[in-house]
Design a protein around this motif. Structure first.
Motif, PDB file in Angstrom:
ATOM      1  N   UNK A 125    -165.131 -11.170  22.242  1.00 30.25           N
ATOM      2  CA  UNK A 125    -164.421 -11.521  23.466  1.00 30.25           C
ATOM      3  C   UNK A 125    -165.356 -11.827  24.646  1.00 30.25           C
ATOM      4  N   UNK A 126    -166.410 -11.041  24.772  1.00 29.35           N
ATOM      5  CA  UNK A 126    -167.318 -11.240  25.909  1.00 29.35           C
ATOM      6  C   UNK A 126    -168.259 -12.412  25.638  1.00 29.35           C
ATOM      7  N   UNK A 127    -169.115 -12.729  26.621  1.00 28.16           N
ATOM      8  CA  UNK A 127    -170.025 -13.846  26.415  1.00 28.16           C
ATOM      9  C   UNK A 127    -171.296 -13.434  25.698  1.00 28.16           C
ATOM     10  N   UNK A 177    -166.962 -15.489  23.407  1.00 27.51           N
ATOM     11  CA  UNK A 177    -165.874 -16.054  24.221  1.00 27.51           C
ATOM     12  C   UNK A 177    -164.598 -16.322  23.430  1.00 27.51           C
ATOM     13  N   UNK A 178    -164.364 -15.566  22.389  1.00 29.52           N
ATOM     14  CA  UNK A 178    -163.103 -15.707  21.659  1.00 29.52           C
ATOM     15  C   UNK A 178    -162.392 -14.353  21.654  1.00 29.52           C
ATOM     16  N   UNK A 179    -161.224 -14.317  22.246  1.00 31.39           N
ATOM     17  CA  UNK A 179    -160.452 -13.073  22.271  1.00 31.39           C
ATOM     18  C   UNK A 179    -159.372 -13.177  21.213  1.00 31.39           C
ATOM     19  N   UNK A 192    -169.441 -16.074  17.139  1.00 30.61           N
ATOM     20  CA  UNK A 192    -168.782 -16.908  18.150  1.00 30.61           C
ATOM     21  C   UNK A 192    -168.312 -16.057  19.307  1.00 30.61           C
ATOM     22  N   UNK A 229    -166.088 -12.825  15.793  1.00 38.02           N
ATOM     23  CA  UNK A 229    -165.467 -13.317  17.023  1.00 38.02           C
ATOM     24  C   UNK A 229    -165.606 -12.236  18.090  1.00 38.02           C
ATOM     25  N   UNK A 255    -155.533 -13.509  21.883  1.00 38.16           N
ATOM     26  CA  UNK A 255    -155.289 -14.439  22.993  1.00 38.16           C
ATOM     27  C   UNK A 255    -155.724 -15.857  22.611  1.00 38.16           C
ATOM     28  N   UNK A 256    -157.031 -16.027  22.332  1.00 38.26           N
ATOM     29  CA  UNK A 256    -157.534 -17.368  22.007  1.00 38.26           C
ATOM     30  C   UNK A 256    -157.070 -17.793  20.620  1.00 38.26           C
ATOM     31  N   UNK A 257    -156.928 -16.832  19.738  1.00 37.21           N
ATOM     32  CA  UNK A 257    -156.537 -17.100  18.354  1.00 37.21           C
ATOM     33  C   UNK A 257    -155.909 -15.813  17.827  1.00 37.21           C
TER      34      UNK A 257
END
Ligand code: FAD
Ligand code: FAD
Ligand code: SF4
Ligand code: SF4
Ligand code: FES
Lengths: 277, 468
Positions: free
Chosen positions: B172-174, B211-213, B209, B170, B216-218
């Protein structure tokens, strides 16, 4: 890739887009935002999560077309894709302990205000909403706001609809008449937020503003979004975007927002060229 | 054959040329040069170089294979210990690791181990060995989550996938790579090379994956609920430090992170084709003298700044950057104002206009064994600048740790681990800059490898005898 499921024009240059982003929908609370990048060459820009549905995993964003990225976003049609969306970012706002809340939105700031109005209303606060724009055609979300507020006021600069004047005029009357207001939430152009904060300071009413600093990552990694609040440097993306309006150094914010003016104009020219091709 | 005292020269792009582009500076050895350099290795029986390398690359063995022209074999030998040799050969601080203890280095220049490693890895780059066959016949074991796609995370993921675990990274950045993508510039580490390395990690079956922080996102708890049996945290040290001096929030003051992220991750050097702008001006001051500072200074030169000055509060000897980067920066016209510390930045119309510095001298040794810089009273002076880039260090980003319960951290934000890299939470391991503070690529990789081993032990025994 995030597919655009729905698109709606709310007013001239103000659009709503719905996309499926279950992870974000699942975690968002009022005040959170996302960062998106439309394509490989795009900039990362922050936009508030205007609405979300945990069941369907769908989130809405509402944006005003002000520059390259927001115009490009506005040109996308249902079925087209946004490459990257990340979130929810920022701190959500605390809803606990407010009986009577006045929420003011200026221009597209009303889109950012909407989730907060909804959250306070659902929490059981008495909510007075005030929305304003230059002219009648630019008033957005009127019906939606009416549904989730106890009273809705409208102001237009040119008097074409509602009160003739600024949202702050209405706020002033309310503050004069009503000692029970225990929170003011103001979101819109920086000068409007500054005016609200100056006014409420005189009445000693707690005031939250939501800052629109320039951002890159949105995770506290670059420091580009820094603002001075209460004499201390804060990062809007992780410490905000909502801050105590009486503590924010608005002049510094206005200055920092102007840093890439020339580059934004370059984009503008390119965009016009591309559109006229 | 007479002993060649010096390293075989590496051809570089001419400085006057290269300050106008972002192409890689050193060209790398050709086969002849590589074999010539390989001949310099004494094949020492005790091979101290191997211990100098944080991941113990079998240096004499790969050099021996290379000498015989067996490049594929050399590559396999390196890869047994180092998943990212094309990267390490370029960015390792060899002079303080493998080459520092090389026997040749006692009287002459050490063997150019890094350059040889780069040559071998580059030669094999287009023949990405997916090892997919090797993986296919393994049963799929438990699900493991890796947080962060920097060198620590990529390495841990690759090692786990090779053993048949189902790994999801996972990020965070794109995009992937961590500092390797957003920090280290193209002219030092071409992104093509990073892309190949990431491709080979994907080829092992690792799901990445972006774009998952996490936090925050999970959350970590939700990952466990999704049936991940173990988690590796490799989130790096991405929080920029500022100097806390007046004027630091003026327009034109960048953290090195912001400056480099705009240029590298967002490709602002291709603006306006790529949409993210960066504003550089003509006179740039870069504060600090580590790799981050050199990268910022050299990037500023390439973006067209006439004058780029490194301002550093200690002396030449203490500069933490790799020797090669300092040398390259000098060749590119970067000016060094050592023993100076900024005290104030002044602006005009909201934009940086000048910076006031105070001169420093070296006093007694501090805890780190380096002589402490002390200001010389009354020595203040002012330089006119339109951009200031602050490169005085990074600390761990609290986004994950502050949103995770029962994860013990140090006062400066690093995650606490035991010698297996196990954290205070069962099933959670951590390594790389998030544990050590800003360090090196190879150390982060080493941590990723170690954590992978510990995770395998844990998942095999299902015993958590953490000391934490
Ligand atoms: C936390 C956060 C939430 C936001 N939520 C929303 C939202 O829900 N809806 C919405 O319409 N906008 C929102 N914004 C503002 C939005 O990010 C900007 O309008 C957008 O980045 C402009 O990009 P552009 O490329 O279209 O315009 P640019 O070419 O970058 O700029 C065009 C014009 O807009 C101004 N501008 C640029 N960036 C900003 C900014 N961050 N804020 C205000 N003005 C700016 C410039 O000064 C210039 O005049 C939010 C900003 C933040 C920080
Ligand atoms: C400009 C610069 C130049 C450098 N030059 C050198 C050099 O020449 N040689 C050398 O050896 N070292 C160098 N270093 C140091 C080296 O790059 C780092 O030590 C190394 O990258 C650390 O690896 P890591 O995997 O621990 O973390 P990182 O590389 O920082 O990667 C961490 C990743 O985790 C992601 N992440 C963070 N938080 C979250 C979250 N909550 N959820 C999901 N993802 C998250 C980040 O986005 C990032 O991609 C340099 C560093 C910089 C900044
Ligand atoms: S990985 Fe780095 S330290 Fe180890 S041998 Fe290679 S260049 Fe030297
Ligand atoms: S110490 Fe130097 S000379 Fe000796 S084996 Fe290692 S690389 Fe070769
Ligand atoms: S946007 Fe980079 S730190 Fe806030």
């Amino acid at each position: 890739m995030f597919k655009i499921l729905e698109k709606e024009v709310l007013a001239k240059g103000i659009k709503r887009i719905n996309v499926k982003a279950p992870m974000i929908a699942n975690k968002t609370k009022a005040g959170n935002f996302i960062i998106l990048r439309i394509d490989e060459k795009g900039e990362r820009i922050p936009l508030t999560v205007a609405d979300y549905d945990r069941e369907t995993g769908i989130i809405s964003i509402i944006f005003q077309e002000v520059g390259y990225t927001t115009k490009q976003l506005g040109s996308l049609e249902v079925g087209e894709h946004i490459k990257d969306i990340v979130g929810p970012l920022g701190k959500h706002i605390e809803l606990e302990g407010y009986k009577k809340v006045v929420c003011l939105g200026g221009g597209s700031g009303t889109a950012l205000l909407y989730p907060k109005v909804k959250a306070f209303y659902n929490k059981g606060s008495e909510v007075i909403a005030i929305t304003g724009a230059r002219t009648k055609d630019l008033i957005i979300l009127e019906d939606e706001l009416a549904e989730i507020s106890n009273k809705l006021y409208i102001a237009t600069d040119d008097g074409s609809y509602g009160h003739h004047g600024f949202v702050t005029d209405i706020l002033k009357d309310l503050l004069e008449e009503d000692q029970e207001i225990d929170l003011v939430v103001a979101i819109g152009p920086v000068p409007m937020m500054k005016a609200v904060a100056d006014m409420t300071a005189a009445y000693g009413v707690e005031t939250i503003v939501s800052l629109n600093s320039l951002m890159v990552d949105g995770t506290g990694m670059c420091g580009g979004c820094r603002v001075t609040v209460g004499g201390e440097t804060k990062f809007t993306c992780v410490d905000g975007p909502a801050f105590d309006g009486h503590q924010v150094d608005f002049n510094e914010l206005i200055n920092r927002l102007s840093f890439y003016k020339d580059e934004e104009e370059v984009h503008q020219c390119r965009l016009d060229e591309e559109v006229n091709k | 054959m007479a002993l060649q005292k010096k390293k075989t020269e590496m051809r570089n792009q001419d400085p006057t040329e290269r300050i106008n582009n972002f192409k890689e500076v050193p060209y790398g050895y050709n086969k002849e040069e590589a074999i010539n350099e390989a001949e310099r290795c004494l094949q020492c029986p005790k091979s101290p170089c191997v211990n100098g390398c944080p991941v113990n690359v079998p240096i004499p063995d790969f050099i021996k294979a290379l000498k015989k022209g067996k490049i594929e074999e050399a590559n396999d030998i390196i890869k047994s210990k180092n998943n990212l040799p094309a990267i390490c050969g370029r960015v390792c601080p060899q002079e303080s690791q493998c080459e520092k203890v090389c026997v040749m280095g006692a009287k002459n220049e050490p063997v150019a181990i890094g350059r040889l490693e780069r040559f071998v890895a580059d030669s094999m780059l287009d023949k990405v060995n997916t090892s997919a066959d090797a993986v296919a016949d393994k049963v799929s074991k438990e699900k493991v989550a890796v947080i962060g796609a920097g060198p620590a995370g990529l390495t841990a993921a690759a090692d786990l996938a090779k053993e048949g675990y189902q790994v999801t990274i996972f990020e965070a950045l794109h995009d992937t790579g961590g500092v390797l993508r957003y920090g280290i510039p193209e002219f030092r580490l071409p992104k093509k090379i990073l892309d190949k390395e990431v491709e080979s990690v994907r080829a092992l079956g690792v799901d990445i994956r972006v774009n998952v922080i996490v936090g925050k996102s999970v959350t970590i708890d939700e990952l466990f609920a999704e049936d991940y049996q173990a988690i590796f945290i490799g989130t790096g040290a991405g929080l920029p430090r500022f100097m806390n001096i007046p004027g630091e929030n003026l327009n034109g003051v960048y953290s090195a992170n912001e400056f480099l992220t705009r240029v590298n991750l967002m490709k602002a050097y291709k603006y306006p084709d790529y949409r993210t702008p960066v504003k550089i001006g003509n006179r740039v001051a870069v504060i600090g003298a580590g790799n981050v500072a050199m990268d910022s200074a050299r990037t500023a030169r390439r973006l067209g700044a006439d004058e780029v000055v490194i301002v550093y509060r200690r002396s030449e000897e203490e500069m933490p950057a790799r020797d090669e980067e300092i040398e390259h920066a000098r060749e590119e016209g970067v000016i060094f104002k050592l023993l100076n510390n900024p005290v104030k930045i002044d602006g005009q119309e909201g934009r940086v206009f000048s910076m006031e510095c105070i001169k420093m001298e070296l006093g007694d040794e501090d805890d780190s064994g380096r002589r402490r810089p002390v200001p010389i009273e009354g020595s203040n002076w002012t330089m006119e600048v339109d951009t200031v880039i602050v490169a005085i260090g990074q600390t761990p980003n609290p986004l994950l740790t502050s949103n995770t319960e029962n994860l013990k951290t140090e006062s400066w934000g690093g995650i606490m681990v035991d010698d297996r890299l196990a954290t205070s939470r069962e099933g959670v391991f951590a390594g790389g800059d998030i544990v050590t503070g800003a360090a090196t690529v190879i150390q982060a990789m080493g941590a990723g490898k170690k954590a992978a081993r510990s995770i395998i032990d844990y998942l095999t025994s299902k015993e958590w005898s953490g000391k934490n």
